[in-house]
Design a protein around this motif. Structure first.
Motif, PDB file in Angstrom:
ATOM      1  N   SER A  35      65.962  14.863  47.192  1.00 36.79           N
ATOM      2  CA  SER A  35      65.198  15.945  47.813  1.00 36.79           C
ATOM      3  C   SER A  35      66.141  16.962  48.439  1.00 36.79           C
ATOM      4  CB  SER A  35      64.276  15.399  48.909  1.00 36.79           C
ATOM      5  OG  SER A  35      63.069  14.982  48.361  1.00 36.79           O
ATOM      6  N   LEU A  36      67.181  16.449  49.098  1.00 38.71           N
ATOM      7  CA  LEU A  36      68.134  17.332  49.768  1.00 38.71           C
ATOM      8  C   LEU A  36      68.820  18.244  48.747  1.00 38.71           C
ATOM      9  CD1 LEU A  36      69.475  17.710  52.608  1.00 38.71           C
ATOM     10  CD2 LEU A  36      71.373  16.410  51.671  1.00 38.71           C
ATOM     11  N   LEU A  37      69.315  17.632  47.650  1.00 47.32           N
ATOM     12  CA  LEU A  37      70.016  18.427  46.629  1.00 47.32           C
ATOM     13  C   LEU A  37      69.070  19.465  46.025  1.00 47.32           C
ATOM     14  CD1 LEU A  37      72.045  15.644  44.782  1.00 47.32           C
ATOM     15  CD2 LEU A  37      72.925  17.418  46.270  1.00 47.32           C
ATOM     16  N   THR A  38      67.842  19.014  45.691  1.00 45.61           N
ATOM     17  CA  THR A  38      66.885  19.934  45.078  1.00 45.61           C
ATOM     18  C   THR A  38      66.586  21.089  46.019  1.00 45.61           C
ATOM     19  OG1 THR A  38      65.956  18.003  44.021  1.00 45.61           O
ATOM     20  CG2 THR A  38      64.665  20.016  43.911  1.00 45.61           C
ATOM     21  N   LEU A  39      66.370  20.764  47.303  1.00 50.61           N
ATOM     22  CA  LEU A  39      66.050  21.827  48.258  1.00 50.61           C
ATOM     23  C   LEU A  39      67.232  22.777  48.435  1.00 50.61           C
ATOM     24  CD1 LEU A  39      63.920  20.590  51.245  1.00 50.61           C
ATOM     25  CD2 LEU A  39      63.297  21.957  49.276  1.00 50.61           C
ATOM     26  N   MET A  40      68.459  22.250  48.318  1.00 51.53           N
ATOM     27  CA  MET A  40      69.607  23.141  48.440  1.00 51.53           C
ATOM     28  C   MET A  40      69.601  24.171  47.318  1.00 51.53           C
ATOM     29  SD  MET A  40      72.514  20.487  49.698  1.00 51.53           S
ATOM     30  CE  MET A  40      73.924  21.376  49.082  1.00 51.53           C
ATOM     31  N   VAL A  41      69.321  23.717  46.100  1.00 49.66           N
ATOM     32  CA  VAL A  41      69.241  24.664  44.983  1.00 49.66           C
ATOM     33  C   VAL A  41      68.116  25.660  45.225  1.00 49.66           C
ATOM     34  CG1 VAL A  41      68.830  24.883  42.515  1.00 49.66           C
ATOM     35  CG2 VAL A  41      70.173  22.985  43.373  1.00 49.66           C
ATOM     36  N   THR A  42      66.957  25.142  45.657  1.00 48.15           N
ATOM     37  CA  THR A  42      65.816  26.022  45.903  1.00 48.15           C
ATOM     38  C   THR A  42      66.159  27.080  46.941  1.00 48.15           C
ATOM     39  OG1 THR A  42      64.418  24.127  45.470  1.00 48.15           O
ATOM     40  CG2 THR A  42      63.373  26.027  46.458  1.00 48.15           C
ATOM     41  N   ARG A  90      67.800  16.736  31.893  1.00 46.42           N
ATOM     42  CA  ARG A  90      66.520  16.257  32.416  1.00 46.42           C
ATOM     43  C   ARG A  90      66.720  15.630  33.776  1.00 46.42           C
ATOM     44  NH1 ARG A  90      62.106  15.390  29.073  1.00 46.42           N
ATOM     45  NH2 ARG A  90      61.218  13.720  30.279  1.00 46.42           N
ATOM     46  N   SER A  91      65.670  15.583  34.547  1.00 37.16           N
ATOM     47  CA  SER A  91      65.646  14.890  35.843  1.00 37.16           C
ATOM     48  C   SER A  91      66.676  15.403  36.838  1.00 37.16           C
ATOM     49  CB  SER A  91      65.908  13.389  35.719  1.00 37.16           C
ATOM     50  OG  SER A  91      65.315  12.858  34.607  1.00 37.16           O
ATOM     51  N   ALA A  92      67.284  16.561  36.585  1.00 35.49           N
ATOM     52  CA  ALA A  92      68.383  16.969  37.449  1.00 35.49           C
ATOM     53  C   ALA A  92      67.897  17.864  38.584  1.00 35.49           C
ATOM     54  CB  ALA A  92      69.431  17.709  36.623  1.00 35.49           C
ATOM     55  N   PRO A  93      68.532  17.745  39.766  1.00 36.45           N
ATOM     56  CA  PRO A  93      68.156  18.612  40.886  1.00 36.45           C
ATOM     57  C   PRO A  93      68.294  20.092  40.571  1.00 36.45           C
ATOM     58  CG  PRO A  93      69.521  16.824  41.656  1.00 36.45           C
ATOM     59  CD  PRO A  93      69.505  16.726  40.163  1.00 36.45           C
ATOM     60  N   VAL A  94      69.210  20.480  39.677  1.00 32.77           N
ATOM     61  CA  VAL A  94      69.349  21.924  39.363  1.00 32.77           C
ATOM     62  C   VAL A  94      68.024  22.451  38.823  1.00 32.77           C
ATOM     63  CG1 VAL A  94      71.046  23.510  38.481  1.00 32.77           C
ATOM     64  CG2 VAL A  94      71.247  21.086  37.926  1.00 32.77           C
ATOM     65  N   PHE A 121      74.503  17.999  41.380  1.00 29.51           N
ATOM     66  CA  PHE A 121      73.285  18.717  41.021  1.00 29.51           C
ATOM     67  C   PHE A 121      72.832  18.418  39.594  1.00 29.51           C
ATOM     68  CE2 PHE A 121      75.125  21.286  44.414  1.00 29.51           C
ATOM     69  CZ  PHE A 121      74.064  21.246  45.283  1.00 29.51           C
ATOM     70  N   GLY A 122      73.750  17.864  38.768  1.00 28.53           N
ATOM     71  CA  GLY A 122      73.382  17.600  37.379  1.00 28.53           C
ATOM     72  C   GLY A 122      72.983  16.154  37.144  1.00 28.53           C
ATOM     73  N   ASP A 123      73.109  15.311  38.173  1.00 30.90           N
ATOM     74  CA  ASP A 123      72.781  13.894  37.994  1.00 30.90           C
ATOM     75  C   ASP A 123      71.278  13.691  37.927  1.00 30.90           C
ATOM     76  OD1 ASP A 123      75.384  13.461  38.168  1.00 30.90           O
ATOM     77  OD2 ASP A 123      75.366  12.248  39.986  1.00 30.90           O
ATOM     78  N   ALA A 124      70.897  12.572  37.289  1.00 31.22           N
ATOM     79  CA  ALA A 124      69.481  12.225  37.312  1.00 31.22           C
ATOM     80  C   ALA A 124      69.104  11.900  38.749  1.00 31.22           C
ATOM     81  CB  ALA A 124      69.232  11.027  36.415  1.00 31.22           C
ATOM     82  N   ALA A 125      67.992  12.442  39.184  1.00 26.07           N
ATOM     83  CA  ALA A 125      67.590  12.230  40.568  1.00 26.07           C
ATOM     84  C   ALA A 125      66.081  12.192  40.655  1.00 26.07           C
ATOM     85  CB  ALA A 125      68.124  13.354  41.463  1.00 26.07           C
ATOM     86  N   THR A 126      65.617  11.682  41.776  1.00 19.94           N
ATOM     87  CA  THR A 126      64.191  11.755  42.039  1.00 19.94           C
ATOM     88  C   THR A 126      64.047  12.336  43.435  1.00 19.94           C
ATOM     89  OG1 THR A 126      62.148  10.512  41.993  1.00 19.94           O
ATOM     90  CG2 THR A 126      64.019   9.451  43.007  1.00 19.94           C
ATOM     91  N   VAL A 127      62.848  12.736  43.811  1.00 23.26           N
ATOM     92  CA  VAL A 127      62.671  13.292  45.142  1.00 23.26           C
ATOM     93  C   VAL A 127      61.627  12.479  45.880  1.00 23.26           C
ATOM     94  CG1 VAL A 127      63.339  15.633  44.520  1.00 23.26           C
ATOM     95  CG2 VAL A 127      60.977  14.936  44.311  1.00 23.26           C
ATOM     96  N   LEU A 128      61.563  12.699  47.176  1.00 20.54           N
ATOM     97  CA  LEU A 128      60.708  11.885  48.030  1.00 20.54           C
ATOM     98  C   LEU A 128      59.255  11.824  47.555  1.00 20.54           C
ATOM     99  CD1 LEU A 128      61.420  10.153  50.313  1.00 20.54           C
ATOM    100  CD2 LEU A 128      61.108  12.043  51.877  1.00 20.54           C
ATOM    101  N   PRO A 129      58.607  12.968  47.293  1.00 22.29           N
ATOM    102  CA  PRO A 129      57.196  12.880  46.879  1.00 22.29           C
ATOM    103  C   PRO A 129      57.016  12.123  45.567  1.00 22.29           C
ATOM    104  CG  PRO A 129      57.777  15.146  47.371  1.00 22.29           C
ATOM    105  CD  PRO A 129      59.038  14.366  47.408  1.00 22.29           C
TER     106      PRO A 129
END
Lengths: 460, 436
Positions: free
Chosen positions: B221-228, B287-291, B381-389
């Motif tokens: 979530s943190l990584l995704t929000l940073m990109v956002t 796929r599945s990446a925070p970017v 940012f390119g790793d497979a990740a999931t987010v809290l929700p």
């Protein structure tokens, strides 16, 4: 990693350019700043832009094209034995080569030719990245040199810098249009591919939805049927239940809050109600699936009704609760926009407060409220997580709120989660559904925004 | 004097019984109407209370967890028979046996194979990994005895928390009567400790509820929000500035405006379809990446930020612009030196609200594959990740009782973040609100 290194080096160069440009401007002016056309830091910015922009553009261009260029080179260098394969097989081989090069798992045991191709691919990419680094640095240095040469007191640095900034601002505003174009094009392209496999009439008017298609030719009993009517009715059923909950509750709370509530109550209740709007939809979905659905089922069973454990009612009610703050804050704005003179006139004639509201304020606010409700409907139709978690997958053609129904968004989500190939009618049907969803919600939004705008102009 | 003949005057229309009855009715209607309004608010607030209460009631127990406190003998014969201390040997040893032996030592009377297997089923699969980690960190432990807290399998944790009913007939229960007896003995011996559930925050996802944690989702979530943030803030503010301060009134800017308003109301899942079709299938992004998740969420929150930003810019009085223009500032300088700083608190409020929205969003991320089962914390940012929700969504699907509890706990963590963000927005608005 190398990407961030490139950008860091570029940033350092740009900073150096800024300092050089600034000092150069002061020097050319002979220390008399008044001889300069712009403030010295604009000359610095001018140089920094020349350092950064061309290199960045090159970088963007290369990242956009690199994949296809390298792929093409690898493809043409594949051994002759592979050249005779069909395009699909070549594509599969390319995927394997990518996976091999990045150390991922491949779909088969790699043969030497494939390994060689992967090495070739990796090598090409490394050469490409190296060349990019060299060229970018060269371009940045050339920019630095050119811009620094051009600095002289008469250079209109501010205007030039501001022109660039202005272009940047325009580009940023265009992102919204680009997004819309992107949405429309991506939905259209995939949907057209879907409609070549399934005729649009069958999709829009068919009464049976079961997207399971045969993966192998010899599989039995799985020629999918793509009649989306059960999904449309399911969506409408849940959305109407949601509106039955949200409109009266939202409207009445808006009326109470704008007309009756003392300022103190309003000040506390309004933000608390807005918490409802801030709760993530996945939380509502969990609540609907785990608390509301069993509750509805138990209540139904105590009356002797057969309620399925994933009823439209549970999902609809929870969705309605989610939309309450949306309806109430929109109606609140619109009720507040009705001029006080109308109310005073009504009181002057002896009407009570509720009569004033019902016969003067609400009719005056009606177009705006209708617009707000339409926006809420579009939100209910597009809502995904609540229905994914609580409405179920069974696409029943039913108007009974106690049945399990499925919606457009549920199907989109379930069809596209997981690994799929993108040429089966099953996955493409999700884009067909997405296109319908987008068109319907867009239509509703446009009508709603028009209605709200038109109404607003009346009293302003 | 003449008598004044007093003629009985007709009652005024507002004194007739008819009128009084009507008036009473009107006042009653007035009261009823007001009651409806209060009832509506009451129902809405009650629903909010029920929602929060049910989640807290289901989830607060997940923050504590029962562990098995066992005296583990780090048997050299089992871990490192040759005594080489070779990391490979150490990491491949059978640590599950150590945990099993420690538990069996508490119950010397359990003899038969099946009983022993049932007994050792109470130790979580993760215990072996925890023991291994301890030995890898400190090989000097080998040959010593140490009291260690090992994870208890989820069903028994649930039993101790009272979520599994002991009165249910044995066949309908996940825990046998004998296992209950063992657990009770362990409790009586003091072998069960109840402590804060650190695993919930320090572990990645797991199929075993007692081991499943939120770390991967939080970092994702943190990584995704940073990109956002990195995309949405500069683009959103620039677009708002252009449209509010510089844009001429023409067809193009009208189109942009209508577009932004419409985009704000496009269903979020459609943005997911955009991400899937454009970023994954056309640009071949991972796929599945925070970017990709971050870009999609940025496009989704952009309209919110632009609309809030324009409102904040509009609130800055024109006199400030005119004064700056009057002393010779260029239009861009007026904006960057004067208007933007004044409008910043309002813009930031919009940004925070948009970010809170993005933090809670699930549907578009499902489309771009962020529903992957992630055990390791993503490191880039390119790793497979999931987010809290999405993690909440996945846990909500798991049938185990232990995951219900954890889902609720994860929701509480998510809501805590959202409430914190909203509180910051409110404070900003209150603190910097200016009137001209």
């Amino acid at each position: 990693m190398s990407v961030s290194l490139f950008l860091a080096v570029l940033a350092v160069l740009a900073f150096v350019g800024f300092q050089l440009g600034k000092s150069r401007a002061v020097v050319t002016a002979g220390g008399k700043l008044s001889r300069l056309h712009s403030v010295p830091s604009y000359y610095g910015l001018y140089v920094a832009l020349w350092v950064g922009l061309p290199a960045l553009m090159l970088f963007a261009l290369w990242t956009g094209l690199e994949g296809s260029i390298v792929d093409g080179m690898v493809r043409s260098s594949l051994p002759a034995a592979m050249a005779g394969l069909s395009p699909q097989e070549i594509n599969l081989i390319m995927v394997d080569i990518h996976n091999l090069a990045y150390g991922n798992i491949t779909s088969r045991v790699p043969d030497p030719a494939l390994l060689a191709a992967a090495e070739h691919y990796k090598g090409l990419r490394e050469i490409g990245n190296g060349a990019l680094a060299v060229v970018m640095l060269a371009v940045a240095c050339a920019g630095l040199y050119y811009a620094r040469q051009r600095i002289e007191p008469g250079l209109r640095a501010r205007n030039l810098v501001e022109k660039v900034v202005n272009i940047f601002l325009i580009l940023c505003s265009l992102v919204a249009i680009l997004t819309t174009v992107g949405i429309v094009l991506s939905l259209l392209f995939e949907a057209i591919r879907f409609f070549t496999k399934v005729p649009p009439a069958e999709f829009l008017f068919g009464l049976h939805w079961s997207p399971q298609t045969a993966i192998r030719a010899d599989q039995v009993a799985s020629d999918g049927s793509f009649g989306a009517v059960p999904l449309f009715t399911g969506t409408l059923l849940i959305a109407s239940i949601a509106m039955v909950v949200a409109v009266p509750l939202g409207l009445m709370s808006a009326i109470y809050m704008s007309e009756y509530a003392p300022a103190k109550v309003r000040g506390t209740v309004k933000p608390v109600l807005e918490i409802l709007a801030g709760i993530p939809t996945v939380v509502y979905g969990f609540f609907a699936a785990l608390t509301m659905a069993p509750f509805v089922r138990d209540v139904g069973q105590s009356f002797g009704l057969g309620v399925s454990s994933e009823s439209a009612l549970a999902a609809g009610v929870v969705m309605g609760v989610m939309i309450i703050p949306f309806v109430s804050s929109l109606s609140d704005d619109i009720i507040n926009a009705v001029p006080q003179s109308l109310r005073d006139g009504s009181y002057g004639l002896g009407a009570t407060k509720s009569e004033t509201i019902r016969q003067v304020v609400l009719p005056a606010a009606l177009p705006g409220i209708v617009g707000g409700v339409l926006l809420a409907v579009s939100r209910a139709i597009g809502e995904t997580m609540i229905v994914v978690m609580a409405a179920g997958l069974a696409a029943n053609l039913s108007a009974n709120p106690l049945d399990a129904v499925s919606t457009v968004t549920v199907q989109i989500a379930t069809l596209l989660v997981g690994d799929q190939e993108f040429d089966s009618a099953k996955t493409l049907s999700a884009f067909g559904l997405g296109l319908v969803l987008f068109t319907v919600t867009l239509g509703l939004n446009i009508i709603a925004l028009r209605v709200v705008q038109k109404y607003r102009e009346k009293y302003d | 004097m003449t008598d004044i003949i007093s003629t009985p005057r007709a009652a005024a229309p507002y004194q007739t019984d008819d009128f009084a009855a009507r008036l009473k009715k009107r006042y009653a209607a007035e009261r009823r109407f007001k009651m409806y309004g209060m009832a509506a608010i009451g129902v809405a607030l009650a629903m909010l209370a029920v929602l929060l209460a049910s989640i807290v009631a289901q989830g607060y127990t997940a923050f504590a967890q029962h562990d098995l406190a066992l005296e583990v003998y780090f048997d050299p014969a089992e871990i490192d028979p040759q005594g080489t201390r070779d990391p490979d040997t150490l990491s491949n040893a059978n640590y599950a046996a150590l945990a099993r032996n420690a538990l069996l030592a508490v119950f010397p009377e359990v003899e038969s194979r099946t009983d022993r297997r049932r007994l050792t089923a109470m130790i979580s699969n993760g215990a072996a990994f925890e023991l291994r980690q301890m030995v890898m960190d400190d090989p000097s432990l080998i040959g010593t005895r140490k009291s260690v807290n090992l994870a208890l399998a989820s069903d028994y944790d649930q039993l101790l928390k009272g979520n599994i009913d002991r009165r249910v007939p044995e066949t309908d229960r996940k825990v046998t009567d004998q296992q209950i007896a063992w657990i009770d003995k362990l409790v009586a011996n003091g072998n069960i400790v109840n402590g804060f559930n650190w695993r919930l925050f320090l572990n990645g996802d797991s199929r075993d509820p007692e081991l499943a944690g939120l770390k991967a989702g939080l970092v994702g979530s943190l990584l995704t929000l940073m990109v956002t943030l990195g995309l949405a803030i500069p683009i959103g503010i620039s677009a708002a500035v252009y449209l509010e301060e510089f844009a001429p009134k023409n067809k193009l800017t009208d189109l942009i405006e209508v577009n932004i308003n419409n985009l704000a109301a496009v269903p979020s899942i459609v943005f997911g379809l955009l991400g899937l079709a454009v970023f994954l299938n056309v640009f071949n992004m991972p796929r599945s990446a925070p970017v990709v998740g971050g870009i999609v969420l940025a496009l989704m929150t952009l309209p919110t930020i632009i609309i809030a930003g324009r409102a904040a810019l509009k609130a800055v009085p024109p006199s400030i612009r005119e004064a700056a223009l009057g002393v010779g500032a260029s239009p861009l300088q007026v904006v960057t030196h004067h208007v933007l700083p004044l409008a910043m608190p309002g813009i930031l409020t919009g940004v925070i609200i948009g970010m809170a929205h993005a933090l809670g969003e699930t549907a578009p991320l499902l489309m771009i594959g962020m529903i992957a089962f992630i055990v390791d914390t993503p490191s880039g940012f390119g790793d497979a990740a999931t987010v809290l929700p999405v993690q909440i969504f996945m846990w909500a699907d798991s049938p185990e009782r232990g995951f219900v509890e954890r889902t609720s706990a994860a929701i509480m963590v998510l809501l805590a973040f959202l409430i914190a963000m909203n509180a910051i927005a409110v404070v900003l608005r209150k603190h910097f609100e200016r009137r001209w």
